[in-house]
Design an enzyme around this catalytic site. Structure first.
Site, short mmCIF file in Angstrom:
data_model
loop_
_atom_site.label_atom_id
_atom_site.label_comp_id
_atom_site.label_asym_id
_atom_site.label_seq_id
_atom_site.Cartn_x
_atom_site.Cartn_y
_atom_site.Cartn_z
N CYS A 162 -5.87 -2.48 6.89
CA CYS A 162 -6.80 -1.35 6.77
C CYS A 162 -8.16 -1.75 6.20
CB CYS A 162 -6.16 -0.27 5.90
SG CYS A 162 -5.51 -0.82 4.33
N CYS A 182 0.83 -1.20 0.00
CA CYS A 182 0.00 0.00 0.00
C CYS A 182 0.87 1.25 0.00
CB CYS A 182 -0.94 -0.01 1.20
SG CYS A 182 -1.97 1.47 1.31
#
Length: 359
Positions: A196, A100
């Site tokens: 997340c 990410c």
């Protein structure tokens, strides 16, 4: 710095909020940017993105800076989540935060910021950038308990040249004190944990929606069946909880740990005892190597490495560079080295880079 424009990735947390404040104090022209990276099943029950955006808006209002919200969920699904699923399906345990950072926060975000004419981007990571001999170095954060360089090891020279880490020289308690003194509504906000896009939802329940699972046997090294697993993808090397193995075996009452997976036979392999030899590995092989300064480490020099985020630096040497892979040999065997995770190499406070553990 009053003519320099910096766009701060504001997550709604205290770290990025204080980062924006510090940059404004230094004279930068500051804009906040809230990134939305996940849309599937985005509900208040498990996902905090709506509250996070509200917190970011409140902070931007107090700091008197503009805030933009940008949706990177399509890029995230294509570049990060698809890799996450492929890795689990292959029996490995990936770290999506690493990807990410490289693909979204310091690529999609950076590209977007440059299109807006920004000179820099900034985030609330506990890390530092240093220019040395014409190269940009990635350094550990000053707060050793919060250092996040492990998750940033894939950043390259272009990314580091355009990145600021305003709180990298601070300790977490100092950051919270600054936020409290400013009256920021998130000064005591709990740090986000976990992956997340999963949030607080049950991990098995989440994976079940995307990947097929096949129950099978849990066996010892000797091939003795001691239980049943619900699907190999739900287990990782070194795991103790959730195995469902009761009682003792051969008079041994030590806890059971996962030490391997036999994908061909759909078998989960376990051993008893935290310090069982099969859980200790003197060396590993890493692939998909990336080096921050575009220079690979010297063979047989003593460095330090981590095979997981919270691990202490472990002295090591690096050898056998071949076809994008290398071997890392440790001075002391490392516990529960896990394929799919990252091994990150350091020289003192300098993060040199690393790769994905393959075996």
């Amino acid at each position: 710095m009053k003519n320099k424009h910096v766009i701060v990735g504001m997550s709604g947390g205290v770290d990025s909020s204080v980062s924006a404040y510090l940059l404004k104090q230094q004279g930068y022209n500051v804009t906040g940017l809230f990134m939305k990276n996940w849309e599937d099943d985005d509900t208040d029950e498990y996902c905090s993105s709506r509250q996070d955006l509200l917190d970011a808006v409140s902070v931007a209002d107090i700091l008197d800076i503009p805030l933009e919200a940008v949706n990177f969920s399509a890029e995230y699904k294509d570049r990060v989540f698809s890799n996450f699923l492929n890795e689990y399906q292959s029996g490995r345990t990936p770290n999506p935060d690493v990807l990410c950072n490289a693909e979204i926060k310091f690529k999609s975000f950076l590209d977007h910021a440059h299109k807006l004419g920004a000179d820099f981007i900034a985030t609330g990571h506990y890390a530092q950038v240093n220019e040395f001999n014409g190269k940009f170095q990635l350094l550990k954060g000053e707060d050793g308990t919060k250092d996040q360089s492990y998750f940033l090891y894939r950043l390259n020279q272009r990314q580091l040249a355009s990145t600021l880490f305003p709180i990298g020289h601070l300790y977490k308690r100092e950051v919270r004190n600054i936020a409290k003194d400013l009256g920021l509504p998130n000064s005591a906000k709990k740090d986000s944990t976990g992956i997340c896009f999963i949030g607080e939802r049950p991990f098995r329940e989440f994976l079940n929606r995307y990947l097929p699972h096949e129950p099978g046997d849990i066996q010892t090294f000797e091939g003795k069946v001691v239980g049943k697993h619900v699907g190999l993808m739900f287990y990782t090397i070194g795991q103790r909880q959730g195995l469902g193995i009761g009682g003792t075996r051969d008079g041994n009452d030590e806890p059971w740990f996962v030490c391997g997976k036999n994908l061909a036979d759909n078998v989960l392999i376990v051993v008893q005892g935290h310090d069982h030899p099969s859980l200790l590995q003197p060396s590993l092989k890493a692939a998909d190597l990336t080096w921050v300064a575009d220079e690979r480490p010297h063979c047989n020099w003593v460095y330090a490495a981590k095979t997981r985020y919270r691990q202490k630096d472990a002295p090591c040497t690096i050898a056998n560079f071949n076809n994008g892979e290398c071997q890392v040999d440790f001075a002391q065997a490392q516990w529960a080295v896990t394929p799919g995770q990252s091994v990150v190499v350091y020289e003192s406070k300098v993060c040199l880079g690393g790769g994905i553990i393959v075996e």
